[in-house]
Write an enzyme that holds these catalytic residues in place. Sequence first.
Site, mmCIF file in Angstrom:
data_model
loop_
_atom_site.group_PDB
_atom_site.id
_atom_site.type_symbol
_atom_site.label_atom_id
_atom_site.label_comp_id
_atom_site.label_asym_id
_atom_site.label_seq_id
_atom_site.Cartn_x
_atom_site.Cartn_y
_atom_site.Cartn_z
ATOM 1 N N SER A 14 0.854 -1.200 0.000
ATOM 2 C CA SER A 14 0.000 0.000 0.000
ATOM 3 C C SER A 14 0.882 1.239 0.000
ATOM 4 O O SER A 14 2.047 1.181 0.425
ATOM 5 C CB SER A 14 -0.845 -0.037 1.283
ATOM 6 O OG SER A 14 -1.389 1.222 1.555
ATOM 7 N N TYR B 188 -0.560 -0.760 10.415
ATOM 8 C CA TYR B 188 -0.851 -1.160 9.041
ATOM 9 C C TYR B 188 0.299 -0.726 8.117
ATOM 10 O O TYR B 188 0.842 -1.529 7.353
ATOM 11 C CB TYR B 188 -2.172 -0.521 8.601
ATOM 12 C CG TYR B 188 -2.554 -0.771 7.163
ATOM 13 C CD1 TYR B 188 -3.069 -1.998 6.760
ATOM 14 C CD2 TYR B 188 -2.408 0.227 6.197
ATOM 15 C CE1 TYR B 188 -3.429 -2.226 5.442
ATOM 16 C CE2 TYR B 188 -2.759 0.009 4.879
ATOM 17 C CZ TYR B 188 -3.263 -1.220 4.507
ATOM 18 O OH TYR B 188 -3.608 -1.443 3.195
HETATM 19 N N1 LIG Z 1 -8.938 -1.390 -0.817
HETATM 20 C C1 LIG Z 1 -7.976 -0.474 -0.856
HETATM 21 O O1 LIG Z 1 -8.230 0.701 -1.141
HETATM 22 C C2 LIG Z 1 -6.538 -0.858 -0.603
HETATM 23 C C3 LIG Z 1 -5.548 0.144 -0.665
HETATM 24 C C4 LIG Z 1 -4.230 -0.199 -0.440
HETATM 25 C C5 LIG Z 1 -3.892 -1.526 -0.160
HETATM 26 N N2 LIG Z 1 -4.858 -2.480 -0.088
HETATM 27 C C6 LIG Z 1 -4.456 -3.849 0.256
HETATM 28 O O2 LIG Z 1 -5.035 -4.761 -0.667
HETATM 29 C C7 LIG Z 1 -5.394 -5.962 -0.002
HETATM 30 C C8 LIG Z 1 -6.872 -6.260 -0.216
HETATM 31 O O3 LIG Z 1 -7.624 -5.132 0.189
HETATM 32 P P1 LIG Z 1 -9.225 -5.191 0.321
HETATM 33 O O4 LIG Z 1 -9.667 -3.797 0.540
HETATM 34 O O5 LIG Z 1 -9.786 -6.024 -0.744
HETATM 35 O O6 LIG Z 1 -9.301 -5.978 1.726
HETATM 36 P P2 LIG Z 1 -10.571 -6.552 2.535
HETATM 37 O O7 LIG Z 1 -10.406 -6.070 3.953
HETATM 38 O O8 LIG Z 1 -11.838 -6.290 1.827
HETATM 39 O O9 LIG Z 1 -10.270 -8.117 2.493
HETATM 40 C C9 LIG Z 1 -9.216 -8.668 3.230
HETATM 41 C C10 LIG Z 1 -9.496 -10.151 3.387
HETATM 42 O O10 LIG Z 1 -8.459 -10.711 4.204
HETATM 43 C C11 LIG Z 1 -9.046 -11.692 5.029
HETATM 44 N N3 LIG Z 1 -8.260 -11.946 6.235
HETATM 45 C C12 LIG Z 1 -8.131 -11.129 7.301
HETATM 46 N N4 LIG Z 1 -7.416 -11.738 8.255
HETATM 47 C C13 LIG Z 1 -7.063 -12.963 7.778
HETATM 48 C C14 LIG Z 1 -6.328 -14.059 8.301
HETATM 49 N N5 LIG Z 1 -5.821 -14.039 9.551
HETATM 50 N N6 LIG Z 1 -6.155 -15.158 7.543
HETATM 51 C C15 LIG Z 1 -6.685 -15.221 6.286
HETATM 52 N N7 LIG Z 1 -7.403 -14.220 5.745
HETATM 53 C C16 LIG Z 1 -7.589 -13.096 6.477
HETATM 54 C C17 LIG Z 1 -10.413 -11.087 5.391
HETATM 55 O O11 LIG Z 1 -11.330 -12.074 5.875
HETATM 56 C C18 LIG Z 1 -10.838 -10.439 4.095
HETATM 57 O O12 LIG Z 1 -11.635 -11.302 3.297
HETATM 58 C C19 LIG Z 1 -5.013 -5.768 1.461
HETATM 59 O O13 LIG Z 1 -3.730 -6.303 1.677
HETATM 60 C C20 LIG Z 1 -4.976 -4.268 1.612
HETATM 61 O O14 LIG Z 1 -4.104 -3.853 2.634
HETATM 62 C C21 LIG Z 1 -6.187 -2.172 -0.289
#
Ligand SMILES: NC(=O)c1ccc[n+]([C@@H]2O[C@H](COP(=O)([O-])OP(=O)(O)OC[C@H]3O[C@@H](n4cnc5c(N)ncnc54)[C@H](O)[C@@H]3O)[C@@H](O)[C@H]2O)c1
Length: 275
Positions: free
Chosen positions: A149, A162
């Site tokens: 990120s 984070y």
């Molecule tokens: N959405 C954004 O704007 C954004 C921005 C920057 C980075 N990211 C990164 O992209 C990735 C996906 O983002 P998102 O928004 O789709 O996330 P999200 O929070 O919608 O989904 C994350 C998933 O990880 C799973 N998870 C959490 N803890 C877990 C564990 N202990 N074991 C297995 N699974 C587990 C959750 O159940 C969930 O389904 C993440 O790494 C996030 O940090 C997202």
Amino acid sequence: MLKSLANKVAIVTGAATGIGLESARVLAEHGATVVLADIDATGVEHAAALLVREGLAAFPLAFDLTDEAQIAASVCQVVEKYGRIDIVHNNAAIQTNAQRAGDRDVINIETSAWDAAMAVNVRGPMLLCKHALPVMISNGGGSIIHSSSGFGLLGEVTLTAYGSSKAALINLSRFIATQYGKSGIRSNVVAIGFVLTQNAIESTPQAVKDILLQHTLNPTLGTPRNIADVVAFLASDKSVFINGALIPVDGGFTAHQPSVVHFQELFASAGSNQL
Ligand SMILES: NC(=O)c1ccc[n+]([C@@H]2O[C@H](COP(=O)([O-])OP(=O)(O)OC[C@H]3O[C@@H](n4cnc5c(N)ncnc54)[C@H](O)[C@@H]3O)[C@@H](O)[C@H]2O)c1
């Protein structure tokens, strides 16, 4: 024509929803057999069933990334069922409301939030690689993609744990590329900008979206598909000479001077951009 990921087996973590689900969909559209992994067993079953209804090769696998025994057993299960692992998308992160509430500035952070971020966001990916890498190397190599990120690149006023975990993930990727590149392993990071997942659409206040859009060079905020397309490229042989790289996929959010929005306002009021 043969699809770019035909005969490949992929594991995508955090695939019950959001970017992980879209990544699983796009990898499968390119011909991969995709294992959708998540701690949310019901969610990941629904997600895999959705992709199967779309005619894709998708299978659910529930495990907790904080538990090494579960990870080791899950990797064994994948190998027993499909015989190989070619692609790992380390995408899961802990982003629950409770986690966000505890993950603040350093003075006010709850130590448990720090520990949880490190356990899920960087220790988990390390453990999955620890157990998947020998399998990948034994079948000639493969591609690992890590979801980091902008928070892993630059400072912010909150979400300290984070951001620190996402920074650690970036160097974990480089260590993997350095250690196993000669064995055919590629390890790359996508530094994701704000993406309008269903969760983000529903939970992010409009005022926050407005600030983020002001700093995005593209005309719009990102979509899960924008990220998944890059993941699929990094998973494929089209990106064979990219290894140990950090690729911002953020519409230019981290490409400009921090002062750019203020200057735009100043120049607009002055009627000129002459400094
Ligand atoms: N959405 C954004 O704007 C954004 C921005 C920057 C980075 N990211 C990164 O992209 C990735 C996906 O983002 P998102 O928004 O789709 O996330 P999200 O929070 O919608 O989904 C994350 C998933 O990880 C799973 N998870 C959490 N803890 C877990 C564990 N202990 N074991 C297995 N699974 C587990 C959750 O159940 C969930 O389904 C993440 O790494 C996030 O940090 C997202």
